[in-house]
Design a protein around this motif. Structure first.
Motif, mmCIF file in Angstrom:
data_model
loop_
_atom_site.group_PDB
_atom_site.id
_atom_site.type_symbol
_atom_site.label_atom_id
_atom_site.label_comp_id
_atom_site.label_asym_id
_atom_site.label_seq_id
_atom_site.Cartn_x
_atom_site.Cartn_y
_atom_site.Cartn_z
ATOM 1 N N GLU A 154 0.842 -1.201 0.000
ATOM 2 C CA GLU A 154 0.000 0.000 0.000
ATOM 3 C C GLU A 154 0.880 1.255 0.000
ATOM 4 O O GLU A 154 0.608 2.211 -0.728
ATOM 5 N N ARG A 155 1.948 1.203 0.795
ATOM 6 C CA ARG A 155 2.872 2.360 0.846
ATOM 7 C C ARG A 155 3.472 2.631 -0.531
ATOM 8 O O ARG A 155 3.473 3.755 -1.020
ATOM 9 N N ARG A 156 3.960 1.564 -1.171
ATOM 10 C CA ARG A 156 4.609 1.742 -2.482
ATOM 11 C C ARG A 156 3.601 2.206 -3.539
ATOM 12 O O ARG A 156 3.939 2.950 -4.444
ATOM 13 N N MET A 157 2.355 1.773 -3.409
ATOM 14 C CA MET A 157 1.337 2.210 -4.373
ATOM 15 C C MET A 157 1.095 3.713 -4.218
ATOM 16 O O MET A 157 0.994 4.442 -5.191
ATOM 17 N N LYS A 158 1.047 4.148 -2.957
ATOM 18 C CA LYS A 158 0.830 5.583 -2.699
ATOM 19 C C LYS A 158 2.018 6.399 -3.202
ATOM 20 O O LYS A 158 1.841 7.456 -3.811
ATOM 21 N N GLU A 159 3.231 5.894 -2.952
ATOM 22 C CA GLU A 159 4.432 6.598 -3.409
ATOM 23 C C GLU A 159 4.422 6.729 -4.931
ATOM 24 O O GLU A 159 4.744 7.756 -5.500
ATOM 25 N N LYS A 160 4.013 5.641 -5.580
ATOM 26 C CA LYS A 160 4.018 5.628 -7.049
ATOM 27 C C LYS A 160 3.000 6.635 -7.591
ATOM 28 O O LYS A 160 3.262 7.317 -8.573
ATOM 29 N N LEU A 161 1.872 6.702 -6.926
ATOM 30 C CA LEU A 161 0.814 7.636 -7.350
ATOM 31 C C LEU A 161 1.309 9.080 -7.228
ATOM 32 O O LEU A 161 1.084 9.897 -8.106
ATOM 33 N N LYS A 162 2.034 9.348 -6.120
ATOM 34 C CA LYS A 162 2.562 10.710 -5.885
ATOM 35 C C LYS A 162 3.537 11.102 -6.990
ATOM 36 O O LYS A 162 3.579 12.238 -7.432
ATOM 37 N N ARG A 163 4.348 10.098 -7.422
ATOM 38 C CA ARG A 163 5.382 10.379 -8.415
ATOM 39 C C ARG A 163 4.794 10.520 -9.827
ATOM 40 O O ARG A 163 5.425 11.067 -10.705
ATOM 41 N N ALA A 164 3.574 9.998 -10.016
ATOM 42 C CA ALA A 164 3.001 9.952 -11.380
ATOM 43 C C ALA A 164 2.563 11.346 -11.860
ATOM 44 O O ALA A 164 2.209 12.198 -11.094
#
Ligand code: PNS
Length: 164
Positions: A154-164
């Protein structure tokens, strides 16, 4: 030495996948969690990201005497399984709806390579509706993923969304 391949997209790995790995460990000495490299699909996570997350998550899971490692493969699964000197392919079946597709794959794989057995395993009922596809959909629509995937995912998904 009983070695199994647990193949899939794992985009991302869910608690249902982890449940199958833990159960598989009761049957096999070694499980290779093998991520399919599929150039035709546009994944959420790259192969390297998925491999890295799986490595990290599986470190924290107790598997007794069973060794679990993560790898990726391309091409025919049975060719990869033979190259890894595996005896079996493990697949999880959550509901009857999974069965038809899984049966077709298992029989095709058997035709291609009769020495490799497919072993179907059932995850805990708690995970019977959990899929990577639904996890991504719920995430993209802002729903909570607690209990469906490990916190790291979940953390990595959120991080990825922020970077997108
Ligand atoms: O988790 P998935 O996406 O349902 O896993 C599907 C997978 C990786 C098991 C399947 O697509 C596969 O084995 N692909 C490799 C190509 C292959 O061997 N195809 C013939 C299978 S009958």
């Amino acid at each position: 030495m009983r070695r199994a391949i647990y193949p899939g997209s794992f985009d991302p790995v869910t608690n249902g996948h982890l449940d199958i790995i833990e159960r598989g460990c009761k049957l096999f000495d070694e499980i290779i969690v093998s991520i399919l490299v599929n150039p035709e699909k546009k994944p959420f996570f790259t192969i390297e990201e998925r491999q890295d997350m799986l490595d990290e998550i599986l470190k924290g899971i107790s598997q007794g005497n069973c060794e679990v490692r993560v790898d990726s493969f391309r091409g025919l699964l049975v060719n990869y399984a033979v190259a890894q000197q595996a005896n079996a392919i493990v697949r999880g079946i959550r509901a009857i709806s999974d069965y038809e597709y899984e049966l077709q794959m298992a029989l095709m794989n058997r035709r291609l390579e009769p020495t490799i057995e497919t072993v179907f395993m059932m995850p805990a009922e708690t995970y019977s509706y959990v899929s990577s596809r639904l996890v991504k959909e719920v995430f993209e629509l802002g729903g909570a993923l607690e209990g469906l995937v490990p916190p790291l995912i979940e953390r990595r998904m959120k991080e990825k969304l922020k970077r997108a």
